[in-house]
Design an enzyme around this catalytic site. Sequence first.
Site, PDB file in Angstrom:
ATOM      1  N   GLY A  98      47.965  41.331  43.122  1.00  0.00           N
ATOM      2  CA  GLY A  98      46.669  40.519  42.080  1.00  0.00           C
ATOM      3  C   GLY A  98      46.753  39.467  41.469  1.00  0.00           C
ATOM      4  N   GLY A 100      46.991  36.755  39.877  1.00  0.00           N
ATOM      5  CA  GLY A 100      47.800  37.156  38.129  1.00  0.00           C
ATOM      6  C   GLY A 100      47.538  35.119  37.537  1.00  0.00           C
ATOM      7  N   ARG A 101      47.244  34.432  38.341  1.00  0.00           N
ATOM      8  CA  ARG A 101      46.637  33.670  37.387  1.00  0.00           C
ATOM      9  C   ARG A 101      44.798  32.316  38.321  1.00  0.00           C
ATOM     10  NH1 ARG A 101      51.527  28.794  39.678  1.00  0.00           N
ATOM     11  NH2 ARG A 101      50.866  29.049  42.031  1.00  0.00           N
ATOM     12  N   ASP A 129      52.916  33.378  32.534  1.00  0.00           N
ATOM     13  CA  ASP A 129      51.626  32.873  32.074  1.00  0.00           C
ATOM     14  C   ASP A 129      50.147  32.472  32.344  1.00  0.00           C
ATOM     15  OD1 ASP A 129      52.311  30.443  33.832  1.00  0.00           O
ATOM     16  OD2 ASP A 129      53.127  29.453  32.028  1.00  0.00           O
ATOM     17  N   GLY A 130      49.696  33.133  33.399  1.00  0.00           N
ATOM     18  CA  GLY A 130      49.091  32.672  34.130  1.00  0.00           C
ATOM     19  C   GLY A 130      48.605  31.313  34.528  1.00  0.00           C
ATOM     20  N   ARG A 187      41.937  38.749  50.820  1.00  0.00           N
ATOM     21  CA  ARG A 187      43.603  38.394  51.356  1.00  0.00           C
ATOM     22  C   ARG A 187      43.852  40.156  52.465  1.00  0.00           C
ATOM     23  NH1 ARG A 187      45.527  35.107  47.965  1.00  0.00           N
ATOM     24  NH2 ARG A 187      44.203  34.333  46.841  1.00  0.00           N
ATOM     25  N   ASP A 260      49.554  38.968  51.365  1.00  0.00           N
ATOM     26  CA  ASP A 260      48.863  38.238  49.957  1.00  0.00           C
ATOM     27  C   ASP A 260      47.959  37.391  50.104  1.00  0.00           C
ATOM     28  OD1 ASP A 260      51.976  38.630  48.974  1.00  0.00           O
ATOM     29  OD2 ASP A 260      50.515  37.133  47.411  1.00  0.00           O
ATOM     30  N   ASN A 261      48.591  36.286  51.425  1.00  0.00           N
ATOM     31  CA  ASN A 261      48.424  35.035  51.799  1.00  0.00           C
ATOM     32  C   ASN A 261      48.082  35.038  52.906  1.00  0.00           C
ATOM     33  OD1 ASN A 261      49.786  34.074  48.677  1.00  0.00           O
ATOM     34  ND2 ASN A 261      52.308  33.617  50.010  1.00  0.00           N
ATOM     35  N   ASP A 270      46.086  29.577  49.986  1.00  0.00           N
ATOM     36  CA  ASP A 270      47.317  29.398  48.377  1.00  0.00           C
ATOM     37  C   ASP A 270      48.687  27.997  49.072  1.00  0.00           C
ATOM     38  OD1 ASP A 270      46.330  31.578  46.914  1.00  0.00           O
ATOM     39  OD2 ASP A 270      47.160  33.022  47.936  1.00  0.00           O
TER      40      ASP A 270
END
Length: 493
Positions: A98, A100-101, A129-130, A187, A260-261, A270
Site C-alpha cells: 500500500g 506507505g509514504r 515513518d512515511g 499498479r 507493486d512498482n 517509483d
Amino acid sequence: MSLLAEDTDVADLGLRWKPGFSTLGPAFLTHLRPTPLPDPYWVGHSESVARELGLPPDWRQSATTLAALTGSLPVAGTQPFATVYSGHQFGVWAGQLGDGRAIMLGETDGGLEVQFKGAGRTPYSRGGDGRAVLRSSIREFLCSEAMHGLGIPTTRALCVTGSDARVFREEPESAAVVTRVAPSFIRFGHFEHFAANQREDELRALADYVIDRYYPACRTTERFNGNAYAAFLEAVSERTAALLARWQAVGFCHGVMNTDNMSILGLTIDYGPFQFLDGFDPRHICNHSDTQGRYAFNQQPNVAYWNLFCLAQALLPRIGDQEVAVAALESYKTVFPNQFEARMREKLGLADAAESDRALIEGVLKLLAAGKVDYTIFWRRLSHCMADGNAEPVRDLFLDRAGFDAWLLSFSERHAQGARAEAAATMLKFNPKFVLRNHLGQQAIESAAQKDFSGVATLLTLLETPFEEHPGADAYAGFPPDWASTIEISCSS
C-alpha cells in the site's frame, strides 16, 4: 462530508477537483491528512507540469502554496487518501503493501491525479515513518522530468519541497516531499491485493473502473470473443512492452521492478535505485540491494513479462479462462522486440526496416558491451559522425578499432542510398546528449544539502530538452568521473 469542512485555514491552488479513484470506496483506500513538516522551503519545481495542471503563473509566490505542497496545510476541495495494494517483491509474495509514504490529494478536472510522496505515515506504512529524504526526492523529481524529456511514458513531478526536520535512514537526513502527477497511480499490485484475498466484488469493481476510465475500447473489441478483461490484459501487456523497449533503447535501469512498482498505464513509476548506464554492460545491476541480480539491465524485459503473468493470475477470476489469459499475454513477445528494433532504428537514423537491421543492432551492442563503451556518448558521437562525416571521435571510444571499423562499414552501406542529412537529424532527435547520470544527481544532492539548489535547476533545464546542444553545458554530457562507480543506490534511496 469533506474532511476539510471544519477547516478555515486552507490553501486554494486554483484547481478544481473531482472524486476519481476515491469513488471506489473504503475497501480501496483510507482517508487521512498529511503530517505537517516545519519550515518548508522550495528545492525544485517544474513549470511544465504546473502548466499541464493549470496552475496560475504565480503559483510559487504564495507561502500557503509552499505549505500545502509540503503537506502542512490542507488543500481546498480535496479529501486526501492512501490506497491499499499488495505485490511480489524480488519475485516473492510480500502480501499487503500500500501507499506507505504516498498520500493522494485527488484528481483534477483535467484528469490528473496529484500525490504527495513523503507526507507522513499511513495505515500501510508497515512500521515506516512515511517520510522521504532529500536525496531520493531530488532523484525522483529530476528523473521523472528527464524521462518525460526523453519521450518515455512516466509519472511526472511538479516540485520538491524540503524541511530541516530529521529523517533517519542509514544516518540522519533532511526530510522532503515530492508532488507527483499522473493520469493514474494504479499498479499491478492493486489487482493482486483483491485477487489474493478472494475479494471478487472489489476485483471486478477495480477492473471495471480502470477499463471504463482508461481502456474503454476494450468494451467494444471483438478480441477474445468480446472478453473485455482479456482485452484489457492484452492492452496493458502491449503498453508495458513498448515502455520496456524505450528503457532498453535509452539504457535505463529501473532497479526494483516489483509488481507493486508496475503501472497499469505503462508508465515509468517509483524512481528508487534507478540508473542510466555509463559504460554499456548488459548485466549491470544498479540496485545495491539486488544481490541476486534479478533486476539487472538485460533482465528487465523478462521481468516485465513475469510481472504481467502475475497480473494475469490476478485477473483470472474476471477473464474466466486460463488459456485466454495466457493468450492475452502473447502479444508482449512480439510487441517488445518489434518496438525495441523500431527504437534502435531511430537511433541508427533508419527511416525504414530491412532484414539486415537486426544484425546491425546486435553487432553494435556486442561491440559496446565488449569494450564497456559509454552508451550515451557513443550514440551522440555516432549521430554527429553521420552529420559531419568525421568518424574519429566515435572510433576513439573503442579499443577494438578493427571491429568497430567493420561495423561502421556495414552501417555506412545501409545508409548508402539514403540522405545522410536527414538520417543525422533523426539520430540527433533520438540520441540524447544529456541523461541523468548518477554522479550528476549526486552533485546536485550534495549542493542541495547546503541549501544551494542551483544544481537541481540546471539539471532540470538540460534534462527537459536533452536532445538540444545547450552550448556551455558540455561538462554535463561528458564521461563520468572515476568516483561515479562507487555510488551505491539501494531500495532505501
